[in-house]
Design a protein around this motif. Structure first.
Motif, PDB file in Angstrom:
ATOM      1  N   ASP A  45      34.649 -43.312  39.167  1.00  0.00           N
ATOM      2  CA  ASP A  45      33.480 -42.526  39.548  1.00  0.00           C
ATOM      3  C   ASP A  45      32.989 -43.024  40.909  1.00  0.00           C
ATOM      4  OD1 ASP A  45      30.951 -41.435  39.904  1.00  0.00           O
ATOM      5  OD2 ASP A  45      30.241 -41.911  37.891  1.00  0.00           O
ATOM      6  N   SER A  46      33.014 -42.147  41.905  1.00  0.00           N
ATOM      7  CA  SER A  46      32.688 -42.566  43.273  1.00  0.00           C
ATOM      8  C   SER A  46      31.276 -43.130  43.396  1.00  0.00           C
ATOM      9  CB  SER A  46      32.858 -41.390  44.237  1.00  0.00           C
ATOM     10  OG  SER A  46      31.949 -40.347  43.929  1.00  0.00           O
ATOM     11  N   SER A  47      30.371 -42.686  42.543  1.00  0.00           N
ATOM     12  CA  SER A  47      28.977 -43.143  42.645  1.00  0.00           C
ATOM     13  C   SER A  47      28.801 -44.592  42.213  1.00  0.00           C
ATOM     14  CB  SER A  47      28.065 -42.244  41.808  1.00  0.00           C
ATOM     15  OG  SER A  47      28.318 -42.409  40.419  1.00  0.00           O
ATOM     16  N   THR A  48      29.855 -45.194  41.627  1.00  0.00           N
ATOM     17  CA  THR A  48      29.722 -46.556  41.112  1.00  0.00           C
ATOM     18  C   THR A  48      30.269 -47.620  42.058  1.00  0.00           C
ATOM     19  OG1 THR A  48      31.838 -46.443  39.898  1.00  0.00           O
ATOM     20  CG2 THR A  48      29.850 -45.700  38.740  1.00  0.00           C
ATOM     21  N   LEU A  49      30.821 -47.219  43.206  1.00  0.00           N
ATOM     22  CA  LEU A  49      31.316 -48.209  44.159  1.00  0.00           C
ATOM     23  C   LEU A  49      30.246 -48.580  45.174  1.00  0.00           C
ATOM     24  CD1 LEU A  49      33.340 -50.023  45.518  1.00  0.00           C
ATOM     25  CD2 LEU A  49      34.445 -48.005  46.523  1.00  0.00           C
ATOM     26  N   PHE A  50      29.757 -47.600  45.924  1.00  0.00           N
ATOM     27  CA  PHE A  50      28.742 -47.860  46.955  1.00  0.00           C
ATOM     28  C   PHE A  50      27.378 -47.338  46.504  1.00  0.00           C
ATOM     29  CE2 PHE A  50      32.607 -47.671  49.610  1.00  0.00           C
ATOM     30  CZ  PHE A  50      32.480 -48.877  50.279  1.00  0.00           C
ATOM     31  N   GLU A  51      26.350 -48.083  46.868  1.00  0.00           N
ATOM     32  CA  GLU A  51      24.979 -47.608  46.712  1.00  0.00           C
ATOM     33  C   GLU A  51      24.465 -47.212  48.092  1.00  0.00           C
ATOM     34  OE1 GLU A  51      22.293 -50.158  44.627  1.00  0.00           O
ATOM     35  OE2 GLU A  51      23.860 -50.888  43.275  1.00  0.00           O
ATOM     36  N   PHE A  52      23.985 -46.003  48.203  1.00  0.00           N
ATOM     37  CA  PHE A  52      23.520 -45.502  49.495  1.00  0.00           C
ATOM     38  C   PHE A  52      21.998 -45.404  49.561  1.00  0.00           C
ATOM     39  CE2 PHE A  52      27.909 -44.177  49.251  1.00  0.00           C
ATOM     40  CZ  PHE A  52      28.368 -44.420  50.531  1.00  0.00           C
ATOM     41  N   GLU A  53      21.331 -45.777  48.472  1.00  0.00           N
ATOM     42  CA  GLU A  53      19.858 -45.718  48.478  1.00  0.00           C
ATOM     43  C   GLU A  53      19.290 -46.960  47.818  1.00  0.00           C
ATOM     44  OE1 GLU A  53      18.631 -42.148  46.575  1.00  0.00           O
ATOM     45  OE2 GLU A  53      19.438 -40.836  48.121  1.00  0.00           O
TER      46      GLU A  53
END
Length: 329
Positions: free
Chosen positions: A321-329
């Motif tokens: 899941d791409s949302s679990t690698l980088f945090e952008f906020e």
């Protein structure tokens, strides 16, 4: 629709922390999906909308005829037409002229839509830069400035642009032997801040001015960035092979000693088959990001996974899941 972690896992889409131990200190390949987390204005459709407002009528007709907002698709058609004209000895000046107009329009549009200094979130840059330091090397097909500032913030990665360029002290010159850094970033298709000058490939140094303004001034003086915009994978590869810096970057992707690779925001589309081939022939295992959104069904996600498996036939693929690698906020 929304999916739970358990539902995603059942279909083979992991959370990043479940698989990250398999990919410690490995290279990272970033595509346009990475930049879109910083600014949705970098979508291809937004590039098109900015350009179409002022482009010549003949160019507008081409986009309308092929029912596409993708610069690369139009360039691919024009390239094919050029080859037909050459084979049949038909005059092709107007085709070449419009092809060059579209290539230049793409560069100009990128400059127009790039976020201004006020829109850059410094805290966001710092947050992502901290995460990106977990990787050994970075390869990217992106052309925008976000990675330029992320790399400066991370203080970990070099880019082989460290030699003086005596003709113009605003630039640094590319050289392969970097004794200062062991971790590097490679701009596989060039970047807005990389230029050709005679036999040298050079990069604009940061100064007190906003970098996009410096680049725009260079373009106004007919100094254009080194940026591979030809439509097909074959043409992109020819563009890479025509420049010593891009050739070096692509060779490093193919010959990397680490045989595991993390891919984020790079769709591995038909226009990037040269990258697909490099990965499939040289890496044992990849982690491929899947973007989960409320308007995607599970069947659509599974279809995307099947497509990636079909083009990476010799490489083991883990999906996350791409949302679990980088945090952008």
């Amino acid at each position: 629709m929304k999916f739970t972690n358990e539902q995603l896992n059942a279909e083979g889409i992991r959370q990043w922390n479940w698989i990250q131990k398999q990919f410690l200190n490995c290279p990272l390949l970033l595509g346009n999906g990475f930049s879109l987390n910083f600014s949705s204005r970098l979508l291809y459709r937004n590039l098109y909308e900015k350009y179409i407002e002022t482009c010549p009528k003949d160019v507008e007709k081409l986009f309308a005829e092929f029912k596409s907002t993708n610069f690369e698709i139009i360039l691919e058609h024009l390239d094919s037409t050029e080859r037909v004209c050459s084979a049949l000895e038909i005059e092709q000046h107007k085709i070449t002229q419009n092809k060059n107009l579209i290539k230049q329009g793409l560069i100009d549009s990128i400059n127009r839509i790039h976020p201004t200094p006020d829109e850059i979130k410094i805290d966001q840059i710092k947050l992502v830069a901290k995460k990106i330091k977990e990787f050994d090397q970075i390869f990217t097909t992106n052309y925008d400035l976000f990675l330029y500032y992320l790399i400066l913030e991370s203080k970990k990665f070099g880019d082989y642009f460290y030699m003086p360029f005596f003709e113009d002290e605003r630039f640094k010159r590319f050289n392969t032997g970097d004794i200062f850094k062991s971790n590097h970033i490679y701009y596989l298709h060039g970047a807005l801040f990389v230029f050709n000058k005679s036999v040298d490939t050079i990069k604009i140094k940061r100064d007190e001015n906003w970098l996009i303004d410096v680049i725009t001034k260079e373009i106004s003086k007919d100094n254009y960035p080194l940026f591979i915009s030809e439509g097909t994978s074959e043409m992109k590869l020819k563009g890479i092979q025509s420049n010593n810096y891009l050739t070096y970057c692509f060779r490093e992707l193919k010959e990397n000693k680490n045989k595991n690779l993390v891919i984020y925001g790079q769709s591995l589309s038909d226009q990037d088959l040269h990258i697909v081939k490099a990965i499939d022939e040289n890496y044992d295992k990849v982690a491929f990001s899947i973007r989960i959104s409320e308007n995607k069904t599970m069947n659509e996600l599974k279809s995307e996974m099947n497509r990636i498996r079909s083009i990476l036939k010799n490489t083991e693929v883990e999906f996350y899941d791409s949302s679990t690698l980088f945090e952008f906020e």
